[in-house]
Design a protein around this motif. Structure first.
Motif, PDB file in Angstrom:
ATOM      1  N   GLY A  99      10.696  11.094   1.672  1.00  0.00           N
ATOM      2  CA  GLY A  99      11.045   9.837   0.982  1.00  0.00           C
ATOM      3  C   GLY A  99      11.196   8.717   1.999  1.00  0.00           C
ATOM      4  N   ARG A 100      12.435   8.425   2.349  1.00  0.00           N
ATOM      5  CA  ARG A 100      12.729   7.429   3.384  1.00  0.00           C
ATOM      6  C   ARG A 100      13.846   7.982   4.258  1.00  0.00           C
ATOM      7  NH1 ARG A 100       8.576   5.616   2.393  1.00  0.00           N
ATOM      8  NH2 ARG A 100       7.999   3.569   1.594  1.00  0.00           N
ATOM      9  N   GLY A 101      13.825   7.581   5.537  1.00  0.00           N
ATOM     10  CA  GLY A 101      14.817   8.083   6.479  1.00  0.00           C
ATOM     11  C   GLY A 101      16.241   7.818   6.018  1.00  0.00           C
TER      12      GLY A 101
ATOM     13  N   LEU B 161      -1.016   7.009  -6.918  1.00  0.00           N
ATOM     14  CA  LEU B 161      -2.198   7.368  -6.119  1.00  0.00           C
ATOM     15  C   LEU B 161      -1.879   8.271  -4.906  1.00  0.00           C
ATOM     16  CD1 LEU B 161      -4.998   4.874  -5.443  1.00  0.00           C
ATOM     17  CD2 LEU B 161      -4.160   6.182  -3.542  1.00  0.00           C
ATOM     18  N   LEU B 162      -0.669   8.103  -4.356  1.00  0.00           N
ATOM     19  CA  LEU B 162      -0.364   8.840  -3.128  1.00  0.00           C
ATOM     20  C   LEU B 162       0.417  10.131  -3.376  1.00  0.00           C
ATOM     21  CD1 LEU B 162       0.693   5.670  -1.120  1.00  0.00           C
ATOM     22  CD2 LEU B 162      -1.509   6.843  -1.024  1.00  0.00           C
ATOM     23  N   SER B 163       0.769  10.355  -4.638  1.00  0.00           N
ATOM     24  CA  SER B 163       1.716  11.452  -4.928  1.00  0.00           C
ATOM     25  C   SER B 163       1.213  12.818  -4.478  1.00  0.00           C
ATOM     26  CB  SER B 163       2.030  11.496  -6.425  1.00  0.00           C
ATOM     27  OG  SER B 163       2.538  10.255  -6.828  1.00  0.00           O
TER      28      SER B 163
ATOM     29  N   THR C 210       0.835  -1.204   0.000  1.00  0.00           N
ATOM     30  CA  THR C 210       0.000   0.000   0.000  1.00  0.00           C
ATOM     31  C   THR C 210       0.872   1.258   0.000  1.00  0.00           C
ATOM     32  OG1 THR C 210      -0.071  -0.116   2.398  1.00  0.00           O
ATOM     33  CG2 THR C 210      -1.931  -1.083   1.198  1.00  0.00           C
ATOM     34  N   SER C 211       2.166   1.087  -0.249  1.00  0.00           N
ATOM     35  CA  SER C 211       3.076   2.232  -0.201  1.00  0.00           C
ATOM     36  C   SER C 211       3.535   2.621  -1.599  1.00  0.00           C
ATOM     37  CB  SER C 211       4.298   1.876   0.645  1.00  0.00           C
ATOM     38  OG  SER C 211       4.876   0.696   0.134  1.00  0.00           O
ATOM     39  N   ALA C 212       3.988   3.882  -1.707  1.00  0.00           N
ATOM     40  CA  ALA C 212       4.604   4.328  -2.956  1.00  0.00           C
ATOM     41  C   ALA C 212       6.006   3.727  -3.039  1.00  0.00           C
ATOM     42  CB  ALA C 212       4.671   5.842  -2.978  1.00  0.00           C
ATOM     43  N   GLY C 213       6.707   3.684  -1.906  1.00  0.00           N
ATOM     44  CA  GLY C 213       8.057   3.134  -1.880  1.00  0.00           C
ATOM     45  C   GLY C 213       8.019   1.605  -1.820  1.00  0.00           C
ATOM     46  N   THR C 214       9.056   0.979  -2.395  1.00  0.00           N
ATOM     47  CA  THR C 214       9.096  -0.490  -2.390  1.00  0.00           C
ATOM     48  C   THR C 214      10.420  -1.018  -1.824  1.00  0.00           C
ATOM     49  OG1 THR C 214       9.827  -0.364  -4.683  1.00  0.00           O
ATOM     50  CG2 THR C 214       7.495  -0.825  -4.329  1.00  0.00           C
TER      51      THR C 214
ATOM     52  N   PRO D 216       5.025  11.620  11.932  1.00  0.00           N
ATOM     53  CA  PRO D 216       5.214  10.164  12.075  1.00  0.00           C
ATOM     54  C   PRO D 216       4.955   9.353  10.794  1.00  0.00           C
ATOM     55  CG  PRO D 216       3.091  10.798  12.952  1.00  0.00           C
ATOM     56  CD  PRO D 216       3.735  12.071  12.476  1.00  0.00           C
ATOM     57  N   HIS D 217       5.719   9.582   9.762  1.00  0.00           N
ATOM     58  CA  HIS D 217       5.641   8.836   8.490  1.00  0.00           C
ATOM     59  C   HIS D 217       4.177   8.648   8.042  1.00  0.00           C
ATOM     60  CE1 HIS D 217       7.654   5.596   5.781  1.00  0.00           C
ATOM     61  NE2 HIS D 217       6.690   6.233   5.151  1.00  0.00           N
ATOM     62  N   CYS D 218       3.526   9.777   7.830  1.00  0.00           N
ATOM     63  CA  CYS D 218       2.101   9.685   7.464  1.00  0.00           C
ATOM     64  C   CYS D 218       1.766  10.583   6.283  1.00  0.00           C
ATOM     65  CB  CYS D 218       1.239  10.033   8.676  1.00  0.00           C
ATOM     66  SG  CYS D 218       1.533  11.708   9.268  1.00  0.00           S
ATOM     67  N   ALA D 219       2.798  11.041   5.552  1.00  0.00           N
ATOM     68  CA  ALA D 219       2.547  12.005   4.469  1.00  0.00           C
ATOM     69  C   ALA D 219       1.559  11.487   3.447  1.00  0.00           C
ATOM     70  CB  ALA D 219       3.864  12.365   3.783  1.00  0.00           C
ATOM     71  N   ALA D 220       1.586  10.165   3.206  1.00  0.00           N
ATOM     72  CA  ALA D 220       0.769   9.612   2.118  1.00  0.00           C
ATOM     73  C   ALA D 220      -0.692   9.442   2.500  1.00  0.00           C
ATOM     74  CB  ALA D 220       1.346   8.255   1.711  1.00  0.00           C
ATOM     75  N   PHE D 221      -0.968   9.491   3.800  1.00  0.00           N
ATOM     76  CA  PHE D 221      -2.280   9.009   4.213  1.00  0.00           C
ATOM     77  C   PHE D 221      -3.249  10.102   4.631  1.00  0.00           C
ATOM     78  CE2 PHE D 221       0.744   5.504   4.892  1.00  0.00           C
ATOM     79  CZ  PHE D 221       0.299   4.753   3.816  1.00  0.00           C
TER      80      PHE D 221
END
Ligand code: GLV
Length: 321
Positions: free
Chosen positions: A237-239, A104-106, A79-83, A284-289
């Motif tokens: 992006g990612r930490g 979808l999350l962009s 369910t993430s943009a990152g893989t 807390p890592h929630c930008a996409a949601f």
């Protein structure tokens, strides 16, 4: 009795409850995170050989060893943009389909990136803390922030999220520059193959690229020092894209102006030093949601599972070559 295909749920993703509600008459979701089944119990049970699909979020790492527990696996849906949490080499080797969130999350991630940039530069969260703690009379004397309009913003990773960030910041009057794996012929923004040069020429950096072996610690102390004392950095992006120890050091020593961070190297751990800094905005890592993106994710995930189990092409396949 009808037998539904088994879908292993790991993470579990934010949209899982809704998904379960809508699709439990079509799929047999097995969630080893639930109170009656631990991951260990699940692994030693008789389920793994019959699992054909895994549904996961970015918070569960699918290593090659873990994937090998599932000989019938044909699909991983994230369910993430990152893989970066999925061993894509193993998926490629075994021809396991991988479905991502597509674009979808962009928009939501880009909105959050801009919000973090404005927050750090204009000190929104700091101002909120200031008012709350000094609301007992007395003069207000809050430090000045920085104007966003006219600033040169370097985007690291001009994919679908980066493009949405650029579009938004252009309408704020910013000048967009970028660094990406390749120069894009479809845009006229200045391209920098060197990230240090990009930082030198930017007032702020927004990090939106994927994390992989080539991009780990792409933001190191040299880049941060090049960004400078009045420079700001935002990471959606990612930490692991930023050398976090160096970032903390530069923030403490005033070598950069501030940071807006949605992601961290060792989540959910956040370096203690960051909590005390007023020029840092933490999320807390929630930008996409958002409520909307989670509903759309449910539909997409359901659609990908339905397509896979009816032998149709999946909707948002990741190209593994
Ligand atoms: O971090 C969240 C995502 O990759 O969508």
């Amino acid at each position: 009795m009808e037998v539904f295909p088994k879908v292993l749920v790991l993470g579990p993703p934010t949209c899982y409850e809704t998904l379960q509600h809508i699709y439990s008459h079509k799929f047999n979701f097995i969630n080893p995170n639930s109170s009656d089944l631990s991951l260990h119990q699940f692994i030693i049970s008789n389920h793994p050989p019959s699992i054909r699909a895994i549904l996961c979020s970015a918070s569960f790492t699918l290593t090659a060893d873990f994937l090998r527990l599932f000989p019938s696996l044909g699909l991983v849906v994230t369910t993430s943009a990152g893989t970066d949490h999925i061993d894509l080499n193993e998926c490629r080797r075994r021809q396991i389909n991988v479905a991502g969130a597509g674009g979808l999350l962009s928009e939501d991630v880009a909105d959050k990136a801009v919000a973090l940039l404005i927050d750090t530069m204009r000190k929104i969260s700091a101002a909120d803390r200031y008012v709350r703690t000094r609301n007992h009379g007395g003069e207000w004397d809050f430090p000045l922030g920085y104007k966003l309009s006219g600033k040169r913003v370097g985007i690291v990773g001009l994919g679908s999220i980066g493009m949405e960030v650029a579009k938004r910041l252009e309408s704020f009057g910013c000048i967009i520059l970028y660094h990406s794996r390749h120069q894009r012929s479809s845009v006229s923004y200045p391209f920098y193959s060197s990230i240090v040069d990009l930082a030198t020429n930017s007032n702020a950096l927004v990090i939106c690229c994927a994390l992989n072996e080539q991009t780990k610690h792409i933001i190191n102390s040299e880049v941060l020092l090049a960004l400078g004392k009045e420079g700001f950095i935002v990471n959606v992006g990612r930490g692991g894209l930023i050398d976090e120890n160096q970032l903390v050091k530069c923030l403490i020593e005033g070598e950069i102006g501030g940071a807006g961070l949605d992601v961290f190297e060792n989540e959910p751990h956040v370096p203690q030093e960051l909590l005390a800094l007023d020029n840092v905005v933490l999320s807390p890592h929630c930008a996409a949601f958002t409520s909307e993106s989670v509903m759309s994710l449910c539909e997409l995930v359901g659609g990908n599972l339905e397509s896979f189990f009816s032998n149709m092409p999946i909707i948002t396949p990741l190209m593994l070559d």
